[in-house]
Scaffold this active site. Sequence first.
Site, short mmCIF file in Angstrom:
data_model
loop_
_atom_site.label_atom_id
_atom_site.label_comp_id
_atom_site.label_asym_id
_atom_site.label_seq_id
_atom_site.Cartn_x
_atom_site.Cartn_y
_atom_site.Cartn_z
N HIS A 17 47.75 45.20 36.98
CA HIS A 17 47.29 46.42 37.52
C HIS A 17 47.80 47.80 37.06
O HIS A 17 47.02 48.64 37.06
CB HIS A 17 47.60 46.18 38.72
CG HIS A 17 46.62 45.50 39.66
ND1 HIS A 17 46.89 43.90 39.80
CD2 HIS A 17 45.25 45.45 39.88
CE1 HIS A 17 45.98 43.26 40.43
NE2 HIS A 17 45.06 44.46 40.36
N ARG A 59 38.65 49.41 44.19
CA ARG A 59 39.85 48.66 44.67
C ARG A 59 40.53 49.52 45.80
O ARG A 59 41.53 50.29 45.49
CB ARG A 59 40.76 48.58 43.33
CG ARG A 59 40.29 47.48 42.24
CD ARG A 59 41.40 47.45 41.29
NE ARG A 59 41.23 46.48 40.39
CZ ARG A 59 40.59 46.45 39.26
NH1 ARG A 59 40.17 47.66 38.84
NH2 ARG A 59 40.38 45.32 38.22
N ARG A 83 35.24 47.13 47.68
CA ARG A 83 36.12 45.96 47.98
C ARG A 83 36.80 45.84 49.04
O ARG A 83 37.68 46.72 48.95
CB ARG A 83 36.70 45.65 46.50
CG ARG A 83 37.32 44.16 46.63
CD ARG A 83 38.08 43.79 45.62
NE ARG A 83 39.31 44.22 45.12
CZ ARG A 83 39.82 44.00 43.95
NH1 ARG A 83 39.30 43.10 42.96
NH2 ARG A 83 40.90 44.88 43.96
N GLU A 129 35.79 34.82 41.38
CA GLU A 129 36.77 34.92 40.71
C GLU A 129 37.90 33.61 40.83
O GLU A 129 39.01 33.55 40.21
CB GLU A 129 37.96 36.08 40.92
CG GLU A 129 37.70 36.61 42.28
CD GLU A 129 38.58 38.17 42.57
OE1 GLU A 129 39.20 38.67 41.69
OE2 GLU A 129 38.56 38.30 43.56
N ASN A 174 39.24 38.99 35.32
CA ASN A 174 40.84 39.01 35.39
C ASN A 174 41.18 37.77 36.17
O ASN A 174 42.26 37.17 35.58
CB ASN A 174 41.15 40.49 36.00
CG ASN A 174 40.57 41.34 35.48
OD1 ASN A 174 39.99 41.25 34.12
ND2 ASN A 174 40.55 42.62 36.26
N ASP A 175 40.90 37.54 37.26
CA ASP A 175 41.59 36.42 38.06
C ASP A 175 40.79 35.08 37.78
O ASP A 175 41.41 33.90 37.43
CB ASP A 175 41.10 36.64 39.70
CG ASP A 175 42.31 37.37 40.03
OD1 ASP A 175 43.37 37.15 39.76
OD2 ASP A 175 41.92 38.28 40.88
N ARG A 224 48.25 36.30 35.01
CA ARG A 224 47.83 37.43 34.00
C ARG A 224 48.65 38.83 33.82
O ARG A 224 48.48 39.53 33.04
CB ARG A 224 46.64 38.14 35.12
CG ARG A 224 46.88 38.61 36.20
CD ARG A 224 45.72 38.83 37.10
NE ARG A 224 45.08 40.30 37.04
CZ ARG A 224 44.30 40.70 37.86
NH1 ARG A 224 43.63 39.69 38.76
NH2 ARG A 224 44.01 42.01 37.87
N CYS A 276 32.87 42.80 37.11
CA CYS A 276 33.68 44.04 37.29
C CYS A 276 35.26 43.72 36.83
O CYS A 276 36.10 44.40 36.75
CB CYS A 276 33.77 44.45 38.72
SG CYS A 276 34.42 43.16 39.76
C1 PEP Z 1 39.24 40.65 38.77
O1 PEP Z 1 40.13 39.77 38.95
O2 PEP Z 1 38.61 40.44 37.77
C2 PEP Z 1 39.15 41.81 39.49
C3 PEP Z 1 38.19 42.67 39.18
O3 PEP Z 1 39.97 42.13 40.52
P1 PEP Z 1 41.37 42.66 40.32
O4 PEP Z 1 41.58 42.86 38.86
O5 PEP Z 1 41.49 43.83 41.12
O6 PEP Z 1 42.16 41.28 40.84
MG MG Z 2 40.79 39.89 41.19
#
Ligand code: PEP
Ligand code: MG
Length: 583
Positions: free
Chosen positions: A196, A304, A340, A439, A462-463, A473, A510
């Site tokens: 993050h 977010r 979200r 995700e 990302n997830d 991650r 996203c």
């Molecule tokens: C993701 O997981 O790709 C996402 C956009 O959410 P975050 O990065 O906030 O977990």
């Molecule tokens: Mg995510």
Amino acid sequence: MTEKLPTIFLKGTAASPGIAGGRVYYLETGKFRLPQHSLGAEEVEAELAAFRRALEKTEGQLEELKERVEKKLDADQAAIFGAHQLVLSDPALVEEVEARIRRGVNGAQAIAAVVEELVEMLAQLEDEYLRERAADIQDVGNRILGNFLGVSPTSLADIGEPVILLAPDLTPSETVQLEPGRVLAFATAAGGRTSHAAIMARSLGIPAVVGLGEGAVTDLGQAQEVIVDGNGGEVILNPREKDWAQLREKEKEYRAHQHQLAFLRELPAQTPDGRRVRLLANIGSPADLGPVQRANAEGIGLFRTEFLYLDRDSAPTEEEQFEVYKEVLETMAPHPVTIRSLDIGGDKDVPYLGLPAEMNPFLGWRAIRYCLDRPEIFQSQLRAILRASAHGKAQLMLPMISNVEEVRRARALLQEVEMDLDRRNIPYDPRMEVGIMIETPGAALMADILAQEVDFFSIGTNDLIQYSLAVDRGNERVSHLFQTFHPGVLRLVQQVIAAGQAAGIKVAMCGEMAGEARAVPILLGLGLDEFSMGAGSLLTVKEIIRSLPYHKAQELASQALDLGTGDEITAFLEESIGDLELG
Ligand code: PEP
Ligand code: MG
């Protein structure tokens, strides 16, 4: 002074573009190396005295902070320090630490253990007021421990003149305190491109390098000046004159390229043969809207909202949330804003929300799971979103969905709120779209079924990468395994886009992959409708889209999907982008 220190070159992960150099501000909060020894009987009295001195010192610091904030007429903030002072005389803390010291536990370990136990105990209580005190205890506990160990507690709030921030790691609540004017760039030992801190850096436009490795911590802590190259992932500690000269050269080139891209602002994201896609931006708060407007994004593809919950001692009220959502919706109108719902848990701990420590937080009580179990918190957010939907084009997006029931339960809770607003004649957009993030691999594999339940998908890579490849991650030790172009990941992305197309719903992305230049041929070729990313990447992605015919992207996507390894695919995509005639 700088000449005496050795120049050290470090390589990490390029997390946010841009280059900057300057004086170091080293941040080490909340993490203390605790001595391991136990006390002999003759040492107990001295340890108790040291503990009392640490309490007194903490008291003095808190008083000073309170007065400083009172002068700024910030009564709420001042009250926080007042509450912290109360903790210092709480017998549950003071007497328990003293008792342990008397049993031979060294002072630092006694303080750390008692604070941890108190925080955990409070965080699980039903009573909201008591739950909120967990954050106070944690903060004060860190202060006492710092004073006991003789390590001065540092805080981002202390930063005055512009600096480059170096730290072993940045928690999400530290990251929300970053201000672009004061922090010119940052570099951390921990973290990956999708942790993050990295994501926030991109939305704020702060150059950053993460994942320098645990071995770099000592060097970071001793540096006085530094250059951070967020494009190349390089960090130079205590640079020499020729490094500064090179920095100025690179900065000039970078600015010239940014300037060149500026003409793309007004042009559509359309391929030469007419395939039109939309480019949107990800934000964490209204403060991120400046770069979004400068890049002329066609909306917000991911807001977010959990960042509203971090760095504070109690949950935002419905009214506060409403005001923030309304501000973003009005600023972006007529473009859509995809809000979200709360995605806490995982690496985003919010002490006052009562999240217990878990063995596997990323697989635990996170996001939609937490919200469905805490309908009062969830519905307060839904009510704020719905009320704000009267002021622009809002879309609701649910994170971490792993089955159909979660979608249905969330929609039922939303409907209850709608009925309540109807009863009270409060306006909202009854046609607000509801979508889900894809995700989890389970959701990706059954996207055809989920598509029947929602208005849109947004792929959270990302997830999705973290869960499908079983790679944390944020853990730099395994960051080489976090492969955006792993064939397994690409097959999941392909399947989700195809399922959305078959069901006639919009498919967006996203996750950070959407802002990767190299990913454009594949995502465009597979038929992605919307790309949402940190505003800083938007014009680069647009430039590629405008140079790459759709039919060519389809061919490239299909060729890439035939390759067997992530490295082959990455090399293939780099070559394909290299062949384009870019400005
Ligand atoms: C993701 O997981 O790709 C996402 C956009 O959410 P975050 O990065 O906030 O977990
Ligand atoms: Mg995510």
